[in-house]
Design an enzyme around this catalytic site. Sequence first.
Site, PDB file in Angstrom:
ATOM      1  CG  ASN A  90     -10.510  10.267 -27.067  1.00 50.04           C
ATOM      2  OD1 ASN A  90      -9.670  11.130 -27.264  1.00 50.04           O
ATOM      3  ND2 ASN A  90     -10.233   9.141 -26.440  1.00 50.04           N
ATOM      4  N   GLY A  91     -10.206  11.801 -30.208  1.00 47.78           N
ATOM      5  CA  GLY A  91      -9.306  11.462 -31.301  1.00 47.78           C
ATOM      6  C   GLY A  91      -9.038  12.665 -32.186  1.00 47.78           C
ATOM      7  CB  CYS A 150     -11.578  13.904 -25.362  1.00 44.39           C
ATOM      8  SG  CYS A 150     -11.238  15.392 -26.320  1.00 44.39           S
ATOM      9  N   GLY A 193      -8.844  15.400 -19.440  1.00 43.82           N
ATOM     10  CA  GLY A 193      -9.106  16.731 -19.978  1.00 43.82           C
ATOM     11  C   GLY A 193      -9.683  17.641 -18.930  1.00 43.82           C
ATOM     12  CE1 TYR A 250       2.471  11.917 -17.826  1.00 47.66           C
ATOM     13  CE2 TYR A 250       0.560  12.414 -19.175  1.00 47.66           C
ATOM     14  CZ  TYR A 250       1.436  12.765 -18.173  1.00 47.66           C
ATOM     15  OH  TYR A 250       1.267  13.939 -17.496  1.00 47.66           O
TER      16      TYR A 250
END
Length: 468
Positions: free
Chosen positions: A108-109, A7, A33, A249
Amino acid sequence: MSKKEYCGLFAIYNHEEAARMAYFGLYAQQHRGQESAGIVTWDGEKIREHKGMGLVPDVFTERHLGKELKGRIAVGHVRYSTTGASLIRNAQPFLVRFGNIQMAIAHNGNLVNTLELRRELESTGSIFQTTMDSEIFVHLIARHLHNGGVEQAIAKACERVRGAYSLLILVNNKLIAVRDPNGFRPLALGRVQDAHVLASETCAFDLLEAEYIRPLEPGEMLVIENKCVRSVTLGDPAPTRQCIFEHIYFARPDSTVFGEVVYENRKRMGQILAREAPVDADFVMPFPDSGIYAAVGFGQESGLPLEMCMIRNHYVGRTFIQPSQTMRDFSTRIKINPVRNMIKGKRICIVDDSIVRGTTIRSRVKKLRELGAREVHMRVCCPPIRFPCFYGIDFSSKGELIAANNTVDEIARFIGLESLHYISVEGLLSSVQAKDAWCLACFNGEYPVAVPPESGKACLENEIALSW
């Protein structure tokens, strides 16, 4: 299983065009996302929201940004599911009201004790509206509001959860940002004119011409209210374990993440790869876009020319973000196209960011062979991924990780390569500035936060599905 993004978060406090700024902040982080997007604003009296499935430009119109999402505070979120199905009800920010408090939360996570907490909360009367682990925070915060203010309630909630989380929480006229004690996920603070901004990546600041101030510290809660910024440290100190895949990445190369410049780190990975595994080839070739910057470093260090023999169609999204396997296979075929005359009779060295299942790169190497490549070598700028991730990246099944079940030589034969070399863990760590601040669990199986047997995504979704 391919890699899946998690996210992207964005928030702005005290700006006359908060919703529009949030739109562009999310647009800059679209790579994090592509499944859903949402913005919530506070106009001084009430919270307003708009969420939808798809890309940021498809979800929001001028009507939303100019008329409906009023207010000087905004919180935004772009999502790919790590837990929770691909449904509109799981789009964030997640909005709730209780009493005179209106709250929106963006996460986020990934939590590792979601099932345990969800069972506990449901047994005492909590009713869940989504299948997201993010909703756990809402219920825990609500349980503690009567014992103090919202900041104390958030602190109490964070004491109960385990895993990875960067949070943005809008509570009436107050904006609160939190990072977990290990600092798995990024979150940065910036400023534009008189407004404070927060984002997962600093590329969002660049688009808005905002000044980057600093990353939030692991275990830090930042409270912004009435132009005042306060910082509080939550809980006991823990070892910093940032997700190194941000630099391998996920993050945009023009971002500063965890206080380090992504572009520079990726280039160093390529340089170290060239020293660890020299190759006799005609040129170095990346697969766009993630392999480009490591390939630049590899070419500079090795003296081999860098050739862009694969051209990306920029109107096709990242293949692993598509929510269905059918769409992913289709996208892989149209995502990049070869420059045919550059390949025939050549000895090629591919530099790429990672190998997960090996199926995508195998099909690409097969195509290079069909086009007449004489030799195909490969250098990978992360170590073999042998273990699933439980902190927000969808390496969720060890059985589907090719390096978990095969030697490097076996992987090379499967893909169809003359040679294959992964960067060593030591080489990877020498490419970043902080040396002992990274989560390496997907390489070595050493999980910084203990993972219960039932914490896998499939287990979570199967149990939740039975209750819906």
